[in-house]
Scaffold this motif. Structure first.
Motif, PDB file in Angstrom:
ATOM      1  N   LEU A 194       0.812  -1.212   0.000  1.00  0.00           N
ATOM      2  CA  LEU A 194       0.000   0.000   0.000  1.00  0.00           C
ATOM      3  C   LEU A 194       0.849   1.267   0.000  1.00  0.00           C
ATOM      4  CD1 LEU A 194      -3.189   0.646   0.311  1.00  0.00           C
ATOM      5  CD2 LEU A 194      -2.490   1.488   2.545  1.00  0.00           C
ATOM      6  N   VAL A 195       2.047   1.192   0.582  1.00  0.00           N
ATOM      7  CA  VAL A 195       2.920   2.373   0.600  1.00  0.00           C
ATOM      8  C   VAL A 195       3.288   2.765  -0.827  1.00  0.00           C
ATOM      9  CG1 VAL A 195       5.174   3.267   1.297  1.00  0.00           C
ATOM     10  CG2 VAL A 195       3.815   1.926   2.910  1.00  0.00           C
ATOM     11  N   GLN A 196       3.767   1.790  -1.610  1.00  0.00           N
ATOM     12  CA  GLN A 196       4.213   2.083  -2.966  1.00  0.00           C
ATOM     13  C   GLN A 196       3.057   2.245  -3.948  1.00  0.00           C
ATOM     14  OE1 GLN A 196       7.330   2.794  -3.783  1.00  0.00           O
ATOM     15  NE2 GLN A 196       7.923   2.488  -1.644  1.00  0.00           N
ATOM     16  N   ALA A 197       1.942   1.567  -3.692  1.00  0.00           N
ATOM     17  CA  ALA A 197       0.818   1.609  -4.629  1.00  0.00           C
ATOM     18  C   ALA A 197      -0.055   2.839  -4.455  1.00  0.00           C
ATOM     19  CB  ALA A 197      -0.039   0.351  -4.466  1.00  0.00           C
ATOM     20  N   LEU A 198      -0.107   3.404  -3.235  1.00  0.00           N
ATOM     21  CA  LEU A 198      -1.090   4.451  -2.958  1.00  0.00           C
ATOM     22  C   LEU A 198      -0.568   5.555  -2.049  1.00  0.00           C
ATOM     23  CD1 LEU A 198      -4.208   4.834  -3.613  1.00  0.00           C
ATOM     24  CD2 LEU A 198      -4.610   3.982  -1.298  1.00  0.00           C
ATOM     25  N   ALA A 199      -0.045   5.171  -0.882  1.00  0.00           N
ATOM     26  CA  ALA A 199       0.276   6.169   0.147  1.00  0.00           C
ATOM     27  C   ALA A 199       1.355   7.133  -0.290  1.00  0.00           C
ATOM     28  CB  ALA A 199       0.689   5.463   1.444  1.00  0.00           C
ATOM     29  N   LEU A 200       2.375   6.638  -0.967  1.00  0.00           N
ATOM     30  CA  LEU A 200       3.473   7.506  -1.392  1.00  0.00           C
ATOM     31  C   LEU A 200       3.187   8.237  -2.700  1.00  0.00           C
ATOM     32  CD1 LEU A 200       6.246   8.472  -0.510  1.00  0.00           C
ATOM     33  CD2 LEU A 200       7.248   6.438  -1.590  1.00  0.00           C
ATOM     34  N   PRO A 201       2.639   7.573  -3.715  1.00  0.00           N
ATOM     35  CA  PRO A 201       2.483   8.285  -4.990  1.00  0.00           C
ATOM     36  C   PRO A 201       1.467   9.417  -4.980  1.00  0.00           C
ATOM     37  CG  PRO A 201       1.606   6.049  -5.148  1.00  0.00           C
ATOM     38  CD  PRO A 201       2.365   6.128  -3.869  1.00  0.00           C
ATOM     39  N   ILE A 202       0.385   9.305  -4.228  1.00  0.00           N
ATOM     40  CA  ILE A 202      -0.634  10.359  -4.309  1.00  0.00           C
ATOM     41  C   ILE A 202      -0.124  11.694  -3.755  1.00  0.00           C
ATOM     42  CG2 ILE A 202      -2.900  11.099  -3.477  1.00  0.00           C
ATOM     43  CD1 ILE A 202      -3.849   8.233  -3.910  1.00  0.00           C
ATOM     44  N   PRO A 203       0.387  11.767  -2.519  1.00  0.00           N
ATOM     45  CA  PRO A 203       0.902  13.066  -2.073  1.00  0.00           C
ATOM     46  C   PRO A 203       2.107  13.537  -2.883  1.00  0.00           C
ATOM     47  CG  PRO A 203       1.282  11.371  -0.415  1.00  0.00           C
ATOM     48  CD  PRO A 203       0.383  10.777  -1.426  1.00  0.00           C
ATOM     49  N   SER A 204       2.878  12.587  -3.421  1.00  0.00           N
ATOM     50  CA  SER A 204       4.008  12.981  -4.277  1.00  0.00           C
ATOM     51  C   SER A 204       3.506  13.660  -5.545  1.00  0.00           C
ATOM     52  CB  SER A 204       4.849  11.758  -4.649  1.00  0.00           C
ATOM     53  OG  SER A 204       5.445  11.185  -3.509  1.00  0.00           O
ATOM     54  N   LEU A 205       2.460  13.104  -6.150  1.00  0.00           N
ATOM     55  CA  LEU A 205       1.903  13.693  -7.364  1.00  0.00           C
ATOM     56  C   LEU A 205       1.256  15.043  -7.067  1.00  0.00           C
ATOM     57  CD1 LEU A 205       1.207  13.567 -10.349  1.00  0.00           C
ATOM     58  CD2 LEU A 205      -0.746  12.089  -9.781  1.00  0.00           C
ATOM     59  N   VAL A 206       0.566  15.138  -5.939  1.00  0.00           N
ATOM     60  CA  VAL A 206      -0.086  16.403  -5.575  1.00  0.00           C
ATOM     61  C   VAL A 206       0.941  17.518  -5.431  1.00  0.00           C
ATOM     62  CG1 VAL A 206      -1.362  17.617  -3.769  1.00  0.00           C
ATOM     63  CG2 VAL A 206      -2.097  15.343  -4.478  1.00  0.00           C
ATOM     64  N   ILE A 207       1.982  17.280  -4.643  1.00  0.00           N
ATOM     65  CA  ILE A 207       2.952  18.354  -4.417  1.00  0.00           C
ATOM     66  C   ILE A 207       3.780  18.605  -5.668  1.00  0.00           C
ATOM     67  CG2 ILE A 207       4.867  16.953  -3.488  1.00  0.00           C
ATOM     68  CD1 ILE A 207       3.633  20.418  -2.203  1.00  0.00           C
ATOM     69  N   SER A 208       3.989  17.585  -6.494  1.00  0.00           N
ATOM     70  CA  SER A 208       4.704  17.798  -7.761  1.00  0.00           C
ATOM     71  C   SER A 208       3.931  18.757  -8.654  1.00  0.00           C
ATOM     72  CB  SER A 208       4.900  16.467  -8.493  1.00  0.00           C
ATOM     73  OG  SER A 208       5.782  15.619  -7.800  1.00  0.00           O
ATOM     74  N   GLU A 209       2.616  18.547  -8.759  1.00  0.00           N
ATOM     75  CA  GLU A 209       1.812  19.432  -9.597  1.00  0.00           C
ATOM     76  C   GLU A 209       1.767  20.845  -9.037  1.00  0.00           C
ATOM     77  OE1 GLU A 209      -2.019  17.687 -10.280  1.00  0.00           O
ATOM     78  OE2 GLU A 209      -1.218  16.134 -11.614  1.00  0.00           O
ATOM     79  N   MET A 210       1.709  20.976  -7.718  1.00  0.00           N
ATOM     80  CA  MET A 210       1.667  22.316  -7.129  1.00  0.00           C
ATOM     81  C   MET A 210       2.975  23.064  -7.374  1.00  0.00           C
ATOM     82  SD  MET A 210      -0.289  21.792  -3.491  1.00  0.00           S
ATOM     83  CE  MET A 210      -0.328  23.559  -3.135  1.00  0.00           C
ATOM     84  N   LEU A 211       4.096  22.365  -7.217  1.00  0.00           N
ATOM     85  CA  LEU A 211       5.401  23.005  -7.367  1.00  0.00           C
ATOM     86  C   LEU A 211       5.799  23.199  -8.821  1.00  0.00           C
ATOM     87  CD1 LEU A 211       7.610  21.290  -4.636  1.00  0.00           C
ATOM     88  CD2 LEU A 211       7.143  23.729  -4.821  1.00  0.00           C
ATOM     89  N   GLY A 212       5.319  22.315  -9.691  1.00  0.00           N
ATOM     90  CA  GLY A 212       5.809  22.312 -11.057  1.00  0.00           C
ATOM     91  C   GLY A 212       7.010  21.408 -11.214  1.00  0.00           C
ATOM     92  N   VAL A 213       7.044  20.315 -10.429  1.00  0.00           N
ATOM     93  CA  VAL A 213       8.110  19.321 -10.489  1.00  0.00           C
ATOM     94  C   VAL A 213       7.621  18.138 -11.316  1.00  0.00           C
ATOM     95  CG1 VAL A 213       9.409  17.646  -9.105  1.00  0.00           C
ATOM     96  CG2 VAL A 213       9.125  19.988  -8.285  1.00  0.00           C
ATOM     97  N   PRO A 214       8.402  17.662 -12.288  1.00  0.00           N
ATOM     98  CA  PRO A 214       7.964  16.508 -13.084  1.00  0.00           C
ATOM     99  C   PRO A 214       7.774  15.270 -12.214  1.00  0.00           C
ATOM    100  CG  PRO A 214       9.835  17.612 -14.125  1.00  0.00           C
ATOM    101  CD  PRO A 214       9.714  18.187 -12.753  1.00  0.00           C
TER     102      PRO A 214
END
Length: 413
Positions: A151-171
């Motif tokens: 669950l860490v790799q499938a869901l818990a880590l990628p979702i907040p990573s994607l959210v903050i990436s989009e906010m910052l403008g990080v690929p």
């Protein structure tokens, strides 16, 4: 007859307990027995830490709230007496470069204002549909993949990573790079060189992105920093280090809360069902606040140095003394939270200090709350038969990190 306030220098050796490990395998969701024992010394007590130093441990809720808002305490890591969260020979290299979290006002307030507008409740709520789609997409992918899943790799880590990436403008395609380096920065066992290398890697990466956005700005936080570079409010280095702070803080803590909170709720199926089956957003909000209180994932306390003498709770913190504010104990103060060791998602837990308090409270807390409010009910509705694989004592908890959580959470359904 009044008693003379006690100071750390006046306490005899046998009165000063050792600073304990914050968590243990005996009860991985709660403060360790040794940590809980500190509350028996009162709301404020000296503890023996690295090299025989004796900073103050603050365990009481009211005392922590007061001190977290007290400008006579400094957050600057480089001050003499600052209580390192790890052995000073393994000092948290790079921490002093993590932008405004290691600064006092007025510079702290100046830099913080440059990012706080992105985390207002109104702006965060506008992102809720996007986060909901992310949750559904990642759950779809997990359901289509092999079982068991992590669950860490499938869901818990990628979702907040994607959210903050989009906010910052990080690929987002660079997520493995920044997740790996973030993990080293918050490790309590990594070597000083490993921490410094990780920080350097992230700072260089963000500096390169800032350089690109100075030429081709977008609609994101890093581009906003570039506008401030051009008008002289920020240096390029400051913009990069603020990016490091937001990238690290934006995914590391929320990811740990998602996985740890999921595992805790799986141990409490009746309370899990209340979250899964409700249509009332207020029920979910209360549940998230209780999980934040109960889990208190800032693992080794919020740390400060006294700039002046401070009298509180019958004690005197002297100028130069270190102070450790233990949120995991404040959040289990029975005078504020009756039956504090009982998980109760119906209680009003809003007075918890999971995000700190005062001018240094977590700037991203509205975002973290919203992500958790989306993730927990969505996960349990979409996968009502979700269960952890194996015994609790086989799950790898992050006893070795400055932010508590899980290294992995094998699940099936």
């Amino acid at each position: 007859m009044t008693s003379t306030p006690t100071t750390t220098s006046e306490a005899s050796a046998h009165e000063v307990p050792d600073f304990p490990a914050p968590r243990s395998s005996e009860c991985p969701f709660a403060p360790s027995p040794g940590m809980r024992a500190l509350s028996g010394y009162g709301p404020l007590t000296p503890v023996r830490s690295w090299g025989g130093s004796t900073p103050w441990a603050v365990t009481g809720h009211a005392e922590q709230k007061a001190l977290l808002s007290d400008p006579r305490l400094s957050v600057e890591f480089s001050r003499p007496g600052f209580p390192s969260p790890v052995d000073p020979s393994h000092a948290h290299a790079g921490s002093a470069d993590l932008s405004f979290v290691g600064m006092d006002d007025p510079e702290h307030a100046r830099l913080r204002r440059m990012v706080s507008g992105a985390f207002t409740i109104k702006r965060v709520e506008a992102m809720r549909p996007r986060v909901q789609k992310m949750a559904d997409d990642f759950i779809d992918a997990m359901l289509a993949g092999p079982k068991p899943a992590d669950l860490v790799q499938a869901l818990a880590l990628p979702i907040p990573s994607l959210v903050i990436s989009e906010m910052l403008g990080v690929p987002y395609e660079d997520h493995e790079f920044f997740q790996t380096n973030s993990k080293a920065i918050v490790s309590a066992v990594a070597s000083p060189q490993e921490r410094q290398d990780a920080h350097t890697n992230l700072a260089s990466y963000l500096d390169e992105l800032v350089g690109r956005k100075l030429v081709e700005p977008g609609d994101d936080l890093l581009s906003g920093f570039c506008a401030r570079i051009e008008n002289g409010e920020l240096t390029r280095r400051q913009a990069a280090t603020m990016g490091v702070l937001l990238l690290l803080g934006g995914h590391e803590t929320t990811a740990n809360m998602i996985s740890l909170g999921t595992l805790l709720l799986l141990q409490h199926p009746e309370q899990l069902a209340s979250i899964r089956d409700t249509d009332d957003p207020a029920v979910v909000r209360d549940a998230v606040e209780e999980l934040l209180r109960y889990l208190s994932i800032v693992h080794l306390g919020r740390r400060r140095t006294a700039l002046e003498d401070i009298e509180i709770a019958g004690r005197t913190i002297r100028a130069g003394d270190g102070v450790i504010l233990l949120g995991e104990l404040a959040n289990r103060d029975p005078s504020v939270f009756p039956e504090p060791d009982r998980l109760d998602i119906t209680r009003n837990a809003r007075q918890h200090q999971a995000f700190g308090a005062g001018s240094h409270h977590c700037v991203g807390q509205p975002l973290a709350r919203m992500e958790l409010q989306v993730l927990y009910p969505t996960l349990f509705r979409r996968i009502p038969t979700l269960r952890a694989v194996g015994e609790l004592d086989a799950i790898p908890f992050k006893y070795d990190a400055l932010i508590y959580g899980l290294h992995a959470l094998p699940v099936t359904w």
